[in-house]
Scaffold this motif. Sequence first.
Motif, mmCIF file in Angstrom:
data_model
loop_
_atom_site.group_PDB
_atom_site.id
_atom_site.type_symbol
_atom_site.label_atom_id
_atom_site.label_comp_id
_atom_site.label_asym_id
_atom_site.label_seq_id
_atom_site.Cartn_x
_atom_site.Cartn_y
_atom_site.Cartn_z
ATOM 1 N N UNK A 189 0.825 -1.207 0.000
ATOM 2 C CA UNK A 189 0.000 0.000 0.000
ATOM 3 C C UNK A 189 0.859 1.256 0.000
ATOM 4 N N UNK A 190 0.268 2.333 -0.490
ATOM 5 C CA UNK A 190 0.898 3.646 -0.346
ATOM 6 C C UNK A 190 1.069 3.911 1.149
ATOM 7 N N UNK A 191 2.196 4.480 1.525
ATOM 8 C CA UNK A 191 2.478 4.711 2.945
ATOM 9 C C UNK A 191 1.337 5.486 3.605
ATOM 10 N N UNK A 192 0.826 4.941 4.703
ATOM 11 C CA UNK A 192 -0.251 5.587 5.441
ATOM 12 C C UNK A 192 -1.633 5.075 5.088
ATOM 13 N N UNK A 193 -1.784 4.445 3.922
ATOM 14 C CA UNK A 193 -3.092 3.923 3.511
ATOM 15 C C UNK A 193 -3.398 2.649 4.296
ATOM 16 N N UNK A 194 -4.547 2.606 4.931
ATOM 17 C CA UNK A 194 -4.904 1.454 5.767
ATOM 18 C C UNK A 194 -5.355 0.259 4.930
ATOM 19 N N UNK A 195 -6.179 0.506 3.913
ATOM 20 C CA UNK A 195 -6.623 -0.562 3.034
ATOM 21 C C UNK A 195 -6.861 -0.008 1.624
ATOM 22 N N UNK A 196 -6.447 -0.720 0.585
ATOM 23 C CA UNK A 196 -6.829 -0.322 -0.778
ATOM 24 C C UNK A 196 -8.343 -0.458 -0.953
ATOM 25 N N UNK A 197 -8.906 0.301 -1.871
ATOM 26 C CA UNK A 197 -10.359 0.278 -2.082
ATOM 27 C C UNK A 197 -10.691 0.334 -3.563
ATOM 28 N N UNK A 198 -11.749 -0.367 -3.947
ATOM 29 C CA UNK A 198 -12.242 -0.310 -5.318
ATOM 30 C C UNK A 198 -13.087 0.943 -5.512
ATOM 31 N N UNK A 199 -12.967 1.549 -6.701
ATOM 32 C CA UNK A 199 -13.784 2.728 -7.004
ATOM 33 C C UNK A 199 -14.294 2.651 -8.444
ATOM 34 N N UNK A 200 -15.457 2.013 -8.672
ATOM 35 C CA UNK A 200 -16.032 1.951 -10.015
ATOM 36 C C UNK A 200 -16.804 3.230 -10.340
ATOM 37 N N UNK A 201 -17.155 3.374 -11.616
ATOM 38 C CA UNK A 201 -17.963 4.498 -12.079
ATOM 39 C C UNK A 201 -19.344 3.990 -12.504
ATOM 40 N N UNK A 202 -20.378 4.703 -12.070
ATOM 41 C CA UNK A 202 -21.750 4.349 -12.424
ATOM 42 C C UNK A 202 -22.413 5.573 -13.044
ATOM 43 N N UNK A 203 -23.038 5.447 -14.227
ATOM 44 C CA UNK A 203 -23.665 6.616 -14.862
ATOM 45 C C UNK A 203 -24.896 7.088 -14.092
ATOM 46 N N UNK A 204 -24.969 8.404 -13.836
ATOM 47 C CA UNK A 204 -26.160 8.941 -13.178
ATOM 48 C C UNK A 204 -27.111 9.547 -14.217
ATOM 49 N N UNK A 205 -28.185 10.112 -13.755
ATOM 50 C CA UNK A 205 -29.234 10.582 -14.659
ATOM 51 C C UNK A 205 -28.870 11.863 -15.401
ATOM 52 N N UNK A 206 -27.773 12.497 -15.010
ATOM 53 C CA UNK A 206 -27.313 13.694 -15.724
ATOM 54 C C UNK A 206 -26.246 13.361 -16.761
ATOM 55 N N UNK A 207 -25.898 12.071 -16.838
ATOM 56 C CA UNK A 207 -24.921 11.641 -17.837
ATOM 57 C C UNK A 207 -23.480 11.772 -17.398
ATOM 58 N N UNK A 208 -23.251 12.087 -16.120
ATOM 59 C CA UNK A 208 -21.890 12.190 -15.593
ATOM 60 C C UNK A 208 -21.703 11.115 -14.527
ATOM 61 N N UNK A 209 -20.758 10.202 -14.695
ATOM 62 C CA UNK A 209 -20.610 9.084 -13.766
ATOM 63 C C UNK A 209 -20.330 9.509 -12.329
ATOM 64 N N UNK A 210 -20.817 8.709 -11.393
ATOM 65 C CA UNK A 210 -20.544 8.895 -9.976
ATOM 66 C C UNK A 210 -19.667 7.735 -9.518
ATOM 67 N N UNK A 211 -18.640 8.050 -8.720
ATOM 68 C CA UNK A 211 -17.743 7.018 -8.209
ATOM 69 C C UNK A 211 -18.245 6.477 -6.883
ATOM 70 N N UNK A 212 -17.918 5.209 -6.613
ATOM 71 C CA UNK A 212 -18.283 4.577 -5.343
ATOM 72 C C UNK A 212 -17.016 3.980 -4.725
ATOM 73 N N UNK A 213 -16.640 4.458 -3.551
ATOM 74 C CA UNK A 213 -15.409 4.011 -2.896
ATOM 75 C C UNK A 213 -15.722 3.727 -1.420
ATOM 76 N N UNK A 214 -15.809 2.475 -1.051
ATOM 77 C CA UNK A 214 -15.349 1.243 -1.646
ATOM 78 C C UNK A 214 -16.553 0.480 -2.217
ATOM 79 N N UNK A 215 -16.269 -0.498 -3.095
ATOM 80 C CA UNK A 215 -17.363 -1.274 -3.679
ATOM 81 C C UNK A 215 -17.095 -2.777 -3.634
ATOM 82 N N UNK A 216 -16.306 -3.226 -2.652
ATOM 83 C CA UNK A 216 -16.133 -4.662 -2.537
ATOM 84 C C UNK A 216 -14.807 -5.150 -2.000
ATOM 85 N N UNK A 217 -13.818 -4.284 -1.881
ATOM 86 C CA UNK A 217 -12.509 -4.740 -1.410
ATOM 87 C C UNK A 217 -12.479 -4.933 0.103
#
Length: 338
Positions: free
Chosen positions: A118-146
């Motif tokens: 891990x990057x120094x100081x980071x406690x846990x890596x996390x997944x961050x996928x993109x999901x399209x919202x209703x305005x057409x600009x994706x929203x990220x979700x952190x964490x999504x399963x790690x």
Amino acid sequence: MRVLVDCQGADNSPAAEVEGALLALKAIPELRVVLLGDEEKIREVISRHKIRTPRLEIVHAPDEVTGNDKPTDAIRLKKDSSLIRGIRMLREDDTVDALVSNGASGVLVAAATLRIGRIEGVRRPAFCPMVPNMLGTPVGVCDSGANVDVTPEMLQQFAIMGTHYMQVFRGIENPRVGLLNIGKEEEKGDDLRREAYKLLEKTPGINFCGNMEAREFLSGEYDLVVADGFSGNVLCKCAEGTALEVLKRLKRDINSKKKYQMGGLLMKKMFEEEKEFMNYLNYGGCALLGCEKVIIKGHGSSDRIATKVSIEQACKMLKGGMNERIRESIARIEGEEQ
């Protein structure tokens, strides 16, 4: 930029990965790609396209990691698999900058955490996928399963890492951050969410907008959602499944009556555009934030376009100095807490 591409373990391997890499090489002049997998199968795909370039390398790694493999067993026993070989190259070769894989998520997270670090100081890596919202600009979700089990401090770090990711990958200068919860009020939720709320409120560099209920996920009011891996994964898959089922329902209803079919013909182009808008394959892979090297986990059903976007995603993170930005922010927060 030298990027490794894992060409085994996914639904459309190796064609999706090889063809996606060839498309990325055309689009990014400074890119070099290393394809890992069964060399004979990889060369067979390349030969169909009649492309020769010194920026493309092949590393023979015949073993394959599957979704049924236990992470520890795969790391220990499948050292000649494309995924484990890629992780080893990422750790040992300083000329390698990133890894893109459409293979097994669990093995990738375990191998990256144990072998890359891990990057120094980071406690846990996390997944961050993109999901399209209703305005057409994706929203990220952190964490999504790690990370199923998290602490308030980990959620704070997810917000920091996710903010930098949205700035670098999506070009959003001041991403709006919401904490996934069961209500909008500050006192809502369990102890974890209430403590995380307090931390996020005072975290510098984070545009914290308070709690976010799941029904607001696709509203366009948020650019990044912070969650534990269990809740974030459920949120993403629920949104994906709902979109698919709504499309199925519309198709069934349109075909149920002649007059609906006539209207459907007039709106066919619009329906096709909406389907393409909701296609998650157009929004890149899932970045594993917090590792010492850039890692992108593509969807198991990725095609060549999705793989190309994942490679471009890795390149954007490298160009934007993603890991350096995370390292500096985490160090600043840790210093303030001490």
